[in-house]
Every structure is written in structure tokens, then in C-alpha cells.
Design an enzyme around this catalytic site. Structure first.
Site, PDB file in Angstrom:
ATOM      1  N   GLY A 247       0.766  -1.238   0.000  1.00 21.35           N
ATOM      2  CA  GLY A 247       0.000   0.000   0.000  1.00 21.35           C
ATOM      3  C   GLY A 247       0.791   1.279   0.000  1.00 21.35           C
ATOM      4  N   GLU A 281       4.329  -6.556   1.975  1.00 20.37           N
ATOM      5  CA  GLU A 281       3.919  -6.915   0.605  1.00 20.37           C
ATOM      6  C   GLU A 281       3.885  -5.698  -0.317  1.00 20.37           C
ATOM      7  OE1 GLU A 281       0.024  -8.558   1.194  1.00 20.37           O
ATOM      8  OE2 GLU A 281       0.769 -10.432   2.016  1.00 20.37           O
ATOM      9  N   PRO A 282       4.972  -4.969  -0.446  1.00 15.75           N
ATOM     10  CA  PRO A 282       4.935  -3.793  -1.309  1.00 15.75           C
ATOM     11  C   PRO A 282       4.941  -4.187  -2.789  1.00 15.75           C
ATOM     12  CG  PRO A 282       7.171  -4.150  -0.519  1.00 15.75           C
ATOM     13  CD  PRO A 282       6.304  -5.205   0.130  1.00 15.75           C
ATOM     14  N   GLY A 283       4.170  -3.483  -3.574  1.00 22.03           N
ATOM     15  CA  GLY A 283       4.182  -3.686  -5.021  1.00 22.03           C
ATOM     16  C   GLY A 283       4.595  -2.393  -5.699  1.00 22.03           C
ATOM     17  N   ARG A 284       3.661  -1.450  -5.683  1.00 20.89           N
ATOM     18  CA  ARG A 284       3.875  -0.158  -6.332  1.00 20.89           C
ATOM     19  C   ARG A 284       5.169   0.525  -5.872  1.00 20.89           C
ATOM     20  NH1 ARG A 284      -0.435   2.880  -8.058  1.00 20.89           N
ATOM     21  NH2 ARG A 284      -1.758   1.629  -6.706  1.00 20.89           N
ATOM     22  N   TYR A 325      -8.794   5.122 -12.593  1.00 18.42           N
ATOM     23  CA  TYR A 325      -8.764   5.777 -11.279  1.00 18.42           C
ATOM     24  C   TYR A 325      -8.598   7.292 -11.377  1.00 18.42           C
ATOM     25  CZ  TYR A 325      -6.497   1.152 -10.330  1.00 18.42           C
ATOM     26  OH  TYR A 325      -6.126  -0.158 -10.278  1.00 18.42           O
ATOM     27  N   CYS A 351     -11.415   4.416 -28.579  1.00 19.68           N
ATOM     28  CA  CYS A 351     -12.731   5.022 -28.725  1.00 19.68           C
ATOM     29  C   CYS A 351     -13.473   5.030 -27.395  1.00 19.68           C
ATOM     30  CB  CYS A 351     -13.538   4.261 -29.764  1.00 19.68           C
ATOM     31  SG  CYS A 351     -12.717   4.244 -31.341  1.00 19.68           S
ATOM     32  N   GLU A 352     -12.983   5.780 -26.444  1.00 21.36           N
ATOM     33  CA  GLU A 352     -13.603   5.965 -25.125  1.00 21.36           C
ATOM     34  C   GLU A 352     -13.269   7.385 -24.689  1.00 21.36           C
ATOM     35  OE1 GLU A 352     -15.316   3.735 -23.248  1.00 21.36           O
ATOM     36  OE2 GLU A 352     -14.953   1.966 -24.496  1.00 21.36           O
ATOM     37  N   TYR A 380       1.210  -1.503 -12.143  1.00 21.72           N
ATOM     38  CA  TYR A 380      -0.160  -1.490 -12.643  1.00 21.72           C
ATOM     39  C   TYR A 380      -0.239  -0.834 -14.025  1.00 21.72           C
ATOM     40  CZ  TYR A 380      -0.622  -2.674  -7.761  1.00 21.72           C
ATOM     41  OH  TYR A 380      -0.450  -3.279  -6.542  1.00 21.72           O
TER      42      TYR A 380
HETATM   43  C1  LIG Z   1      -2.280  -5.283  -4.214  1.00 18.47           C
HETATM   44  C2  LIG Z   1      -1.793  -5.909  -2.989  1.00 18.47           C
HETATM   45  C3  LIG Z   1      -0.538  -5.575  -2.490  1.00 18.47           C
HETATM   46  C4  LIG Z   1       0.366  -4.559  -3.122  1.00 18.47           C
HETATM   47  O1  LIG Z   1      -0.159  -3.281  -3.041  1.00 18.47           O
HETATM   48  P1  LIG Z   1       0.735  -2.013  -3.447  1.00 18.47           P
HETATM   49  O2  LIG Z   1      -0.163  -0.882  -3.242  1.00 18.47           O
HETATM   50  O3  LIG Z   1       1.136  -2.205  -4.856  1.00 18.47           O
HETATM   51  O4  LIG Z   1       1.907  -2.009  -2.522  1.00 18.47           O
HETATM   52  C5  LIG Z   1      -0.111  -6.215  -1.347  1.00 18.47           C
HETATM   53  N1  LIG Z   1      -0.880  -7.126  -0.714  1.00 18.47           N
HETATM   54  C6  LIG Z   1      -2.106  -7.460  -1.170  1.00 18.47           C
HETATM   55  C7  LIG Z   1      -2.895  -8.468  -0.441  1.00 18.47           C
HETATM   56  C8  LIG Z   1      -2.605  -6.868  -2.325  1.00 18.47           C
HETATM   57  O5  LIG Z   1      -3.815  -7.192  -2.762  1.00 18.47           O
END
Ligand SMILES: *Cc1c(COP(=O)(O)O)cnc(C)c1O
Length: 421
Positions: A247, A281-284, A325, A351-352, A380
Site C-alpha cells: 500500500g 507486501e509492497p508492489g507499487r 482511477y 474510442c472511449e 499497474y
Molecule cells: C495489491 C496488494 C498488495 C500490493 O499493493 P501495493 O499498493 O502495490 O503495494 C499487497 N498485498 C495485497 C494483499 C494486495 O492485494
């Protein structure tokens, strides 16, 4: 304390009037690969990973990179090589993790709607932990484990009813959201299942949303998680970790933003008294700033009211975030022209009406055939690309130590049509 974005590593910079990625000419890549193309900096990915790892040095922890942000194999391998584990949100992501060289025990399996087949596969593999989204799912996991004669390592995702303060479409920790079980129900769910054969309740999990830009919701979620973990231990649940989810946001608009160290400083005091390893659990926050979508201007025009449009060869089929978003992305010309800056509507070819990257963005003059880069598109972005309007999936390029390589080539027309009769 806030981190000034200029102190954050910047991979995409203009050198002698030309956009580069870690010193490699973006235009040179485009000459070989074409547009649209995603370009990623390996250095920026490693840098972001390490800054989170170092920020949590004071606390036993493991980083499980959230694959859904960007699961291109080469990127997963790169993170794997520096010690990252993974968070998989589907059976498909589990297979990607395995092909990238992850061991099953390094995989956290999350996901709001896991199919029976996905659960059977995850139990058979012996993934590190499955984060269950409901009491029913815990029971199905236990039954599957019993049928296979194995144990399943499980956690329950709790929904602490905390407003992450991000866009409604990416907030997940409110009571109205579909994610997890209400915090107040969690204790009873664990208590009823703490001695179920085959079911090992090893963790607790929370993930309140994405692109969180203030520290307070993250601290509150950590506090709620720690409170629950203490109660569960008092109930005799043998917890082995707490999982705070992902997050952490990134400064899309170039504004000051919480960084990894502020995040760690806020949540570690809440969690450390437990003496349990913390899963992140970082992604972004790992890949977001490391990628740009490079696209070409294919048309320009002016509306009767004087709005200036630049139409690109990439749109919501390649990068859906602005349409989905209303997200902001910095946009820069690859070779900025001399001349007065003015407001541009930067739009895609789909076309949106929502296929708009930016409205009234102040930019130098643009002309047909100019290249522009949509920055902070590493998370993403490519993973959400589609064939809408029969666009081919874009190419992806990784720049590493002065060299670049295609890590996913552009889809061909035959490949797009291969499944159809
Ligand atoms: C999407 C997600 C993440 C990653 O979220 P980011 O905002 O990209 O850090 C981590 N854990 C869970 C369970 C998710 O669904």
C-alpha cells in the site's frame, strides 16, 4: 519527516536535451523496438527494494513483492536475485513465481476469490502461507489439506475498517469493501479452528489499500493487527508472523511523500513488542517509479474553444490507470522542443472518452512523430494492458548497468488472433 522526491532515485532524466533511462537513450531504444514500449530501470527497482529492506532492518522482516504490480518474468527474477519473496494473487501469479525461481515456501498466496483448483495447487506445493479471505475459505483449505494428507499454513486477512485515504477503487480496508473479515470477528474464527487437523494458523494479515500517502492509516492498521495478534496468542494460537500487506504510495505528482523509513518508523513500534517476524507486501513502491511508457504523438489538433490535443499511439489499452482511477502521471517529451509552453490535452487513440492521460498539462510544443514518456508507469501498467481496440500488447525493455534488453517482445497480430477460430 518527509522525503523530498528529489532525493528519491530518478532514473528518467534529460541529458543534453534528450530523455535517458540510467544514461541510456530512450530514443535509441525506440528506434529498435518501436512504440508503445514500457522501459524499466533495474537500478531503480533494486534501489526501491533495498530502501524498504534497510528501513525495516531493526525488525525481523521479509519482503514479499506483490507480483500483481508487475509480474514480467525478468522483473520477478531481478527481485528474486536480491532476496525478494513474493505475494501472489492468483494461481497464474504462483506459476510465474515458480518459473522465476521462487521456492513455494517463499510465496504468500492472497486473493479475494481463490478457486478450488488454485487452493489445491497451493496446498500441494506447500506455499509459505495462504491468506484466507473468509472463515469458509479457511475451512475449504483445511479440507483440501486433510484430503491431501498435508498441513496448510494459513493466515486470515482482517479488515480493520480503516480509511486508507486513497482512491475509492483502491481502498480495501473499509467495512464496505469485499476484502477480508471484520476485525471483531477474527478472534472467534481463529479460536474455533485453532486445533483443526491440517490447519496451521501461523499468521494474521491486513492490507488496507494501495497508493496510501499518509502515515496514519498504516500505523492504525499495524496497531489493530498487533492487538489482534496479542489476543490470538493469549488464546493459544501459535503465530509465526504478522503480515502488514502493501500500500505504500509513490509521488506521482512529484509532491513530498512518505518514504520507506517514515513507514518503518511508524509501524515498527506497533509491531516489535510482538517479537514476531513482519511480512511486507509492497508492489507499487518497488516498481512504480522504475518504469515509463514511451509513446508517439500521432496527431494534434485544436478544438473550437482552443483546447490543444496531442493524440498518442498508446492509451487505456496500454496504461489504464488514468481512465480507471483518474490517476495522475507525469508526462515529458523525449526531446523537448524549444518554444513557449502551453496547456495540452494528452489523449489516447481508443474510442472511449475516458481515454485521456492528462488534461491541460503544461508542456513544451509537441508535434506529430514526437516521442513522449508517461512516467511512474512501472506498477499497474503493463500488467493491466489489454487488446482493447485490437491493440497489440506493448513491448517491455529493461535497462541494467548501461545495457538494455527486450524482456517481453511486442505481441504480433497472429499471436493476438491465435486463440480464435
Ligand atoms: C495489491 C496488494 C498488495 C500490493 O499493493 P501495493 O499498493 O502495490 O503495494 C499487497 N498485498 C495485497 C494483499 C494486495 O492485494
Amino acid at each position: 519527516m518527509i522525503t523530498c522526491p528529489s532525493l528519491v532515485y530518478q532514473s528518467f532524466t534529460h541529458i543534453d536535451g534528450e530523455l535517458t533511462c540510467d544514461g541510456v537513450s530512450v530514443a535509441a531504444i525506440v528506434t529498435r523496438v518501436g512504440t508503445p514500449v514500457y522501459i524499466y530501470s533495474a537500478h531503480a527497482i533494486r534501489d526501491a527494494y533495498r530502501s524498504i529492506d534497510e528501513a525495516f532492518a531493526a525488525c525481523p522482516h521479509a519482503i514479499h513483492y506483490a507480483l500483481k504490480a508487475n509480474s514480467t518474468l525478468a522483473i520477478v527474477r531481478l527481485l528474486r536475485a536480491i532476496g525478494s519473496r513474493v505475494d501472489a494473487n492468483s494461481g497464474g501469479e504462483i506459476e510465474v513465481a515458480l518459473r522465476a525461481g521462487c521456492e513455494p515456501r517463499d510465496i504468500v498466496f492472497t486473493g479475494v476469490g481463490k478457486t478450488r483448483e488454485e487452493l489445491e495447487r497451493a496446498v500441494a506445493l506447500g506455499v509459505g502461507v495462504i491468506n484466507a479471505e473468509s472463515a469458509g475459505e479457511l475451512d475449504r483449505m483445511a479440507a483440501i489439506a486433510a484430503a491431501q494428507g498435508r498441513d496448510v499454513r494459513a493466515a486470515l486477512r482482517v479488515n480493520p475498517d480503516i480509511d486508507a485515504g486513497s482512491h475509492p477503487n483502491i481502498s480495501t480496508g473499509l467495512r464496505i469493501n469485499k476484502f477480508g473479515v471484520p476485525l471483531q470477528d477474527a478472534r472467534a474464527i481463529y479460536r474455533e479452528r485453532r486445533s483443526r487437523p491440517g490447519l496451521r494458523l501461523v499468521g494474521v494479515h491486513v492490507h488496507i489499500g494501495s497508493q496510501i500517502t499518509t502515515i496514519d492509516p498504516l500505523r492504525k492498521a499495524a496497531r489493530a493487527l498487533a492487538g489482534l495478534a496479542s489476543e490470538l496468542r493469549a488464546d493459544g494460537v501459535a503465530l509465526e508472523h504478522v503480515d502488514v500487506g502493501g500500500g505504500l504510495g509513490i509521488p506521482y505528482e512529484g509532491r513530498p511523500m512518505i518514504g520507506a523509513s517514515e513507514y518503518a518508523d511508524a509501524v515498527i513500534p506497533e509491531l516489535r513488542p510482538l517479537g514476531l517476524p513482519v511480512l511486507l507486501e509492497p508492489g507499487r513502491a518497488i516498481v512504480g517509479r522504475a518504469g515509463a511508457l514511451v509513446t508517439r504523438v500521432v496527431d494534434r489538433k485544436r478544438s473550437p474553444e482552443g483546447r490543444q490535443f496531442a493524440v498518442l499511439d498508446a492509451g487505456m489499452a496500454e496504461l489504464i490507470r488514468p481512465a480507471l482511477y483518474g490517476s495522475y502521471h507525469r508526462i515529458v517529451p523525449v526531446r523537448p522542443r524549444q518554444g513557449p509552453e502551453g496547456p495540452w490535452d494528452i489523449v489516447g487513440p481508443i474510442c472511449e472518452s475516458s481515454d485521456v492521460f492528462a488534461r491541460e498539462r503544461v508542456l513544451p510544443p509537441l508535434d506529430v512523430d514526437d516521442l513522449v514518456a508517461v512516467l511512474d508507469a512501472g506498477a499497474y501498467g503493463a500488467v493491466m494492458a489489454s487488446n482493447y481496440n485490437r491493440h497489440l500488447l506493448p513491448a517491455e525493455v529493461l535497462v541494467d548497468a548501461g545495457h538494455w534488453s527486450v524482456i517481453r517482445r511486442r505481441q504480433t497480430l497472429d499471436e493476438m488472433l491465435a486463440l480464435e477460430s
